[in-house]
Design an enzyme around this catalytic site. Sequence first.
Site, PDB file in Angstrom:
ATOM      1  N   ARG A  56     -47.787  55.942 -94.566  1.00  0.00           N
ATOM      2  CA  ARG A  56     -47.956  56.472 -95.930  1.00  0.00           C
ATOM      3  C   ARG A  56     -49.390  56.271 -96.410  1.00  0.00           C
ATOM      4  O   ARG A  56     -49.953  57.121 -97.102  1.00  0.00           O
ATOM      5  CB  ARG A  56     -46.968  55.765 -96.881  1.00  0.00           C
ATOM      6  CG  ARG A  56     -45.533  56.201 -96.674  1.00  0.00           C
ATOM      7  CD  ARG A  56     -44.564  55.249 -97.345  1.00  0.00           C
ATOM      8  NE  ARG A  56     -44.849  55.059 -98.748  1.00  0.00           N
ATOM      9  CZ  ARG A  56     -44.706  53.898 -99.407  1.00  0.00           C
ATOM     10  NH1 ARG A  56     -44.265  52.818 -98.780  1.00  0.00           N
ATOM     11  NH2 ARG A  56     -44.984  53.821-100.671  1.00  0.00           N
ATOM     12  N   LYS A 106     -38.047  44.341 -98.038  1.00  0.00           N
ATOM     13  CA  LYS A 106     -38.604  43.061 -97.582  1.00  0.00           C
ATOM     14  C   LYS A 106     -38.004  41.901 -98.376  1.00  0.00           C
ATOM     15  O   LYS A 106     -37.702  40.842 -97.823  1.00  0.00           O
ATOM     16  CB  LYS A 106     -40.132  43.080 -97.737  1.00  0.00           C
ATOM     17  CG  LYS A 106     -40.807  43.976 -96.697  1.00  0.00           C
ATOM     18  CD  LYS A 106     -42.299  44.132 -96.931  1.00  0.00           C
ATOM     19  CE  LYS A 106     -42.603  45.059 -98.073  1.00  0.00           C
ATOM     20  NZ  LYS A 106     -43.954  45.599 -98.129  1.00  0.00           N
ATOM     21  N   ASP A 158     -40.546  49.150 -92.425  1.00  0.00           N
ATOM     22  CA  ASP A 158     -41.469  49.270 -93.560  1.00  0.00           C
ATOM     23  C   ASP A 158     -42.914  49.106 -93.117  1.00  0.00           C
ATOM     24  O   ASP A 158     -43.800  49.810 -93.584  1.00  0.00           O
ATOM     25  CB  ASP A 158     -41.143  48.244 -94.643  1.00  0.00           C
ATOM     26  CG  ASP A 158     -42.174  48.336 -95.761  1.00  0.00           C
ATOM     27  OD1 ASP A 158     -42.238  49.417 -96.376  1.00  0.00           O
ATOM     28  OD2 ASP A 158     -42.935  47.391 -95.968  1.00  0.00           O
ATOM     29  N   SER A 177     -39.671  50.085-100.036  1.00  0.00           N
ATOM     30  CA  SER A 177     -40.592  49.258 -99.257  1.00  0.00           C
ATOM     31  C   SER A 177     -40.560  47.814 -99.757  1.00  0.00           C
ATOM     32  O   SER A 177     -40.369  46.871 -98.975  1.00  0.00           O
ATOM     33  CB  SER A 177     -41.997  49.867 -99.389  1.00  0.00           C
ATOM     34  OG  SER A 177     -42.978  48.979 -98.949  1.00  0.00           O
ATOM     35  N   HIS A 212     -42.265  38.932-107.136  1.00  0.00           N
ATOM     36  CA  HIS A 212     -43.144  39.914-106.485  1.00  0.00           C
ATOM     37  C   HIS A 212     -43.944  40.641-107.554  1.00  0.00           C
ATOM     38  O   HIS A 212     -43.386  41.100-108.545  1.00  0.00           O
ATOM     39  CB  HIS A 212     -42.326  40.934-105.678  1.00  0.00           C
ATOM     40  CG  HIS A 212     -43.197  41.954-105.016  1.00  0.00           C
ATOM     41  ND1 HIS A 212     -43.782  41.736-103.783  1.00  0.00           N
ATOM     42  CD2 HIS A 212     -43.628  43.162-105.418  1.00  0.00           C
ATOM     43  CE1 HIS A 212     -44.527  42.772-103.470  1.00  0.00           C
ATOM     44  NE2 HIS A 212     -44.453  43.663-104.446  1.00  0.00           N
TER      45      HIS A 212
HETATM   46  N1  URA Z   1     -46.318  47.356-101.850  1.00  0.00           N
HETATM   47  C1  URA Z   1     -45.430  47.475-100.850  1.00  0.00           C
HETATM   48  O1  URA Z   1     -45.019  46.496-100.239  1.00  0.00           O
HETATM   49  N2  URA Z   1     -44.995  48.713-100.557  1.00  0.00           N
HETATM   50  C2  URA Z   1     -45.421  49.830-101.196  1.00  0.00           C
HETATM   51  O2  URA Z   1     -44.975  50.910-100.864  1.00  0.00           O
HETATM   52  C3  URA Z   1     -46.353  49.668-102.229  1.00  0.00           C
HETATM   53  C4  URA Z   1     -46.776  48.406-102.541  1.00  0.00           C
END
Ligand code: URA
Length: 426
Positions: free
Chosen positions: A170, A189, A163, A185, A84
């Site tokens: 947010r 995932k 999320d 967040s 990621h």
């Molecule tokens: N990427 C995400 O998936 N979540 C965040 O809060 C910031 C970047």
Amino acid sequence: MSYDAVELIRAKRDGGTLGDEAIEWLVRNYTDGLVTAEQMAAMAMAIYFRGLDPRELSTWTAAMIGTGERMDFSSLSRPTVDKHSTGGVGDKITLPLAPLVAACGAAVPQLSGRGLGHTGGTLDKLEAIPGWRAELSNAEMLRQLETVGAVICAAGSGLAPADKKLYALRDVTGTVESIPMISASIMSKKIAEGTAALVLDVKTGAGAFMRRREDATALARTMVGLGQAAGVETVALVTAMSTPLGRSAGNAVEVAESVEVLAGGGPSDVVELTLALAREMLACAGIDADPADALASGRAMDTWRAMIAAQGGDPDAPLPVARHTETVAADQEGVLASMDAMAVGLAAWRLGAGRAKQGDPVQAAAGVTWHVGVGDRVRKGDPLFTLHTDTPERFDRARQALDGAVTYTAADVVVPPLVLERIDRP
Ligand code: URA
């Protein structure tokens, strides 16, 4: 057990800590619509200022995971490992990296998103390939992981739905830039996705979420801690994102550059970061292989072609080309001292490569390519950037974004390192 959302907001606002049951209640009831958006917005702002301690953060993350499904890759014969990136301009690394690591024997389930704002989305890039489709069922994904080894597809809405809702909230309440909330967040995932190992590329610099190096390091440590506590073998690299990566930012132009890398060429920074992340991923997956060999032998390219074809794409089809291009030339002589990643990302976005709001279409051929990098000597009038778009009325605003995007010096420039730090413990 039931709680009063207002009491919980007050407690966090005043610097208190939230109990495990209270956090689970809050996250569950916000997802189900019983805690209102106004209340969660206030809580997000309280967390923005007060933070979450390690216990609260781990409970918050687990609560977000618990609102959705968890995938299970345990039936696969290959070890799973994912990557990621926190996002940067010209960051197309997933495209060559996933097939490269798969060519070395791992299964790479790369569940990705579409872009919003100045950093492009991996799916938008791949959708520039004629026929390629991002939506796969779980069964299709598992089959492709077993046969090809790599899949890049849309993350289903079933993973951590809390999320999805909270991130959108947010985004419109000025509470994205919170290390605990970003960590929860991303990691909710990734943990729900079910990968056994994970390598994080945490960007820092002008084109990154975390502009300050110490914030990027703190984010990396927090995410590594959450991953390891959940039993996911997690490592992070903190990498520079002051200068855009490679020589292109956009959709089709980034696919073309990724294919160059897979063919054994491509910009040296893209190759360096792809190999650095591949080495970490293979180590995390317990595979003893040199990814440079897989690149040089063409095995990574074979896997790329199989991966694209398995999702309906034609790896031999010509990529879309913009109907209009314009060049931006150097207005002086000198050695390039810097190129502002944010300015380049903004220009690509204004040319049509990105979207202003969710659901907007993107232009496959739009973007920016550049002909020089930091440390290169240019003469006045040399081409710096080429702008690509199907809608030429966008050129002016893109040019404005690039005004002052490069600086020059008379002396030689030492190109700063790309990989700044490796983090393997919280
Ligand atoms: N990427 C995400 O998936 N979540 C965040 O809060 C910031 C970047």
